[in-house]
Design an enzyme around this catalytic site. Structure first.
Site, PDB file in Angstrom:
ATOM      1  N   GLY A  83       5.563  19.413  -1.607  1.00 45.22           N
ATOM      2  CA  GLY A  83       5.720  18.957  -0.230  1.00 45.22           C
ATOM      3  C   GLY A  83       6.929  18.068  -0.074  1.00 45.22           C
ATOM      4  N   GLN A  86       8.154  11.202   0.695  1.00 38.45           N
ATOM      5  CA  GLN A  86       8.254  10.064   1.603  1.00 38.45           C
ATOM      6  C   GLN A  86       9.577   9.343   1.383  1.00 38.45           C
ATOM      7  OE1 GLN A  86       4.957   7.414   1.123  1.00 38.45           O
ATOM      8  NE2 GLN A  86       5.505   6.113   2.841  1.00 38.45           N
ATOM      9  N   HIS A 179      -5.315   6.536   2.847  1.00 36.05           N
ATOM     10  CA  HIS A 179      -4.334   6.152   1.826  1.00 36.05           C
ATOM     11  C   HIS A 179      -3.050   5.810   2.573  1.00 36.05           C
ATOM     12  CE1 HIS A 179      -1.859   5.960  -1.666  1.00 36.05           C
ATOM     13  NE2 HIS A 179      -1.217   7.089  -1.417  1.00 36.05           N
ATOM     14  N   THR A 232       7.120   6.764  -5.884  1.00 33.47           N
ATOM     15  CA  THR A 232       6.078   6.343  -6.824  1.00 33.47           C
ATOM     16  C   THR A 232       5.563   7.584  -7.533  1.00 33.47           C
ATOM     17  OG1 THR A 232       4.209   6.621  -5.295  1.00 33.47           O
ATOM     18  CG2 THR A 232       5.373   4.532  -5.205  1.00 33.47           C
TER      19      THR A 232
END
Length: 317
Positions: A83, A86, A179, A232
Site C-alpha cells: 500500500g 504514510q 490505531h 516505522t
C-alpha cells in the site's frame, strides 16, 4: 522435527515492514514456508536470496521463495503489508482512498486463488483496511485480523516499564481504539507487576504528570519516527510476527488487534483495536474490558471517527 511444519505464509508487500516481518519469521522459524509477492520482482528476488542465506542459522528449516497470487490457494495465512506509505505530516486516515483501491485489487486476486485461510492486515489505516478486507473477501470475521493497536500497546508497556524500572513483560496495559490519533489508554486496568497503576500513583503523586505524558509519547511515536527516518517498521514487524506465532501455535493468546465488533463495547460494524483471543482459527473472541465512563466515551469517539471515514469511502458502498 519442525513444530511449525505445514504452516505457510504468503506475504504481499515487500517494503520495509514486509521485509523485516519476513526476516522475523525466518529468524524465529515461525513458519515452514514463506512466499513473497511484490510489484518489484527484482527486490523480491534479492530478498529471497538474502533470506535463504540466513536459513542455515535459523532454528529450523524455512522454505522461502518468490511467488504470485496463485500461491495463496493453500496458504494458511496471507499477510498484507502493501500500500501507499504514510508521509511526514500525513495522518493514517489520509491514506484511506489510495489504499482502499489497492486493497480491492489485492484481495480480489487472493480470493480468486481459492484461498481459505486467515488474512492479517498491517497496511494503514489498518482498522479501515481490515474492515475492507473482510468485506471484499467474504470470509468470516474471525479470519480477518488487523494489526490494530498491538504496536501502540507495546510502546505503552515499554514506556511504563521504563518509568517504573521493570521489564516490559511485567507491565499489563492496553491501548485500544483506532490505531491512530483517537486511540486511548485503559488506565483503569493498567498494572505494574500486578500492582494497580492507580495505587502506585497514590504513593507517588508527582508521577501523574509523567504518566499522562507517557500516553502522549505513545500516541505520537509514529509521527516522531517518521519525521526522523521516514517510516516505522521494526516494531510493527515484530508485532505481526507475534500475531503469526499466536495463530500457528494455537496459543489462545490475548493480543490487542483490530477485530470486528458486534455489540462488544456497545459498538457495531467496525474493525477497531481491542484485546482478542488469537488461535489457529484466527480471532476466537473479543475480550471486553469493563471501561470506566471516560474510557467508554473516548472509545465511542474513536469508533465514530472510523465509521465516519468509512461512510465517505466509495469503495465500501
Amino acid at each position: 522435527m519442525n513444530k511449525f511444519k505445514g504452516n505457510k505464509v504468503v506475504l504481499i508487500g515487500n517494503g520495509a515492514v514486509g521485509s523485516i516481518y519476513a526476516f522475523s519469521l525466518v529468524n524465529q522459524s515461525i513458519v515452514d514456508e514463506l512466499v513473497i509477492i511484490d510489484l518489484d520482482a527484482e527486490k523480491v528476488r534479492g530478498d529471497v536470496m538474502d533470506l535463504k542465506h540466513a536459513t542455515p542459522y535459523s532454528p529450523t528449516t524455512v522454505r522461502v521463495k518468490a511467488g504470485e497470487y496463485s500461491d495463496c490457494h493453500d496458504a494458511d495465512l496471507v499477510v498484507i503489508c502493501a500500500g501507499a506509505a504514510q508521509k511526514p505530516g500525513e495522518t493514517r486516515l489520509d491514506l484511506v482512498s489510495k489504499n482502499l483501491k489497492i486493497f480491492k485489487s489485492i484481495v480480489g486476486e487472493v480470493m480468486a486463488s481459492k484461498f481459505d485461510g486467515i488474512f492479517l492486515v498491517a497496511t494503514n489505516p489498518v482498522d479501515i483496511l481490515a474492515y475492507a478486507t473482510w468485506k471484499f473477501s467474504g470470509l468470516p470475521k474471525e479470519r480477518v485480523i488487523g494489526s490494530g493497536t498491538i504496536l501502540d500497546s507495546a510502546r505503552f508497556r515499554l514506556l511504563l516499564s521504563e518509568a517504573f524500572d521493570v521489564a516490559p513483560r511485567s507491565v499489563d496495559a492496553q491501548i485500544i481504539g483506532e490505531h491512530g490519533d483517537t486511540e486511548l489508554p485503559v488506565w483503569s486496568h493498567a498494572n505494574i507487576a500486578g500492582q494497580p497503576l492507580k495505587t502506585l500513583l497514590e504513593q507517588r503523586p508527582e508521577g501523574k504528570a509523567q504518566i499522562e505524558q507517557i500516553f502522549v509519547q505513545t500516541r505520537d511515536a509514529a509521527y516522531d519516527i517518521i519525521q526522523a527516518k521516514g517510516a516505522t517498521y521494526y516494531g510493527v514487524a515484530m508485532g505481526l510476527a507475534r500475531i503469526t506465532e499466536a495463530i500457528f501455535r494455537n496459543e489462545d493468546a490475548v493480543l490487542t488487534v483490530s477485530a470486528l465488533l458486534e455489540g462488544e463495547y456497545d459498538e457495531e460494524d467496525v474493525y477497531i483495536g481491542v484485546p482478542a483471543v488469537i488461535n489457529r482459527n484466527g480471532i476466537r473472541n473479543v475480550v471486553e474490558i469493563p471501561l470506566n465512563d471516560e474510557e467508554q466515551s473516548k472509545f465511542a469517539h474513536s469508533a465514530k471517527t472510523l465509521k465516519d471515514i468509512m461512510a465517505e469511502a466509495e469503495e465500501l458502498k
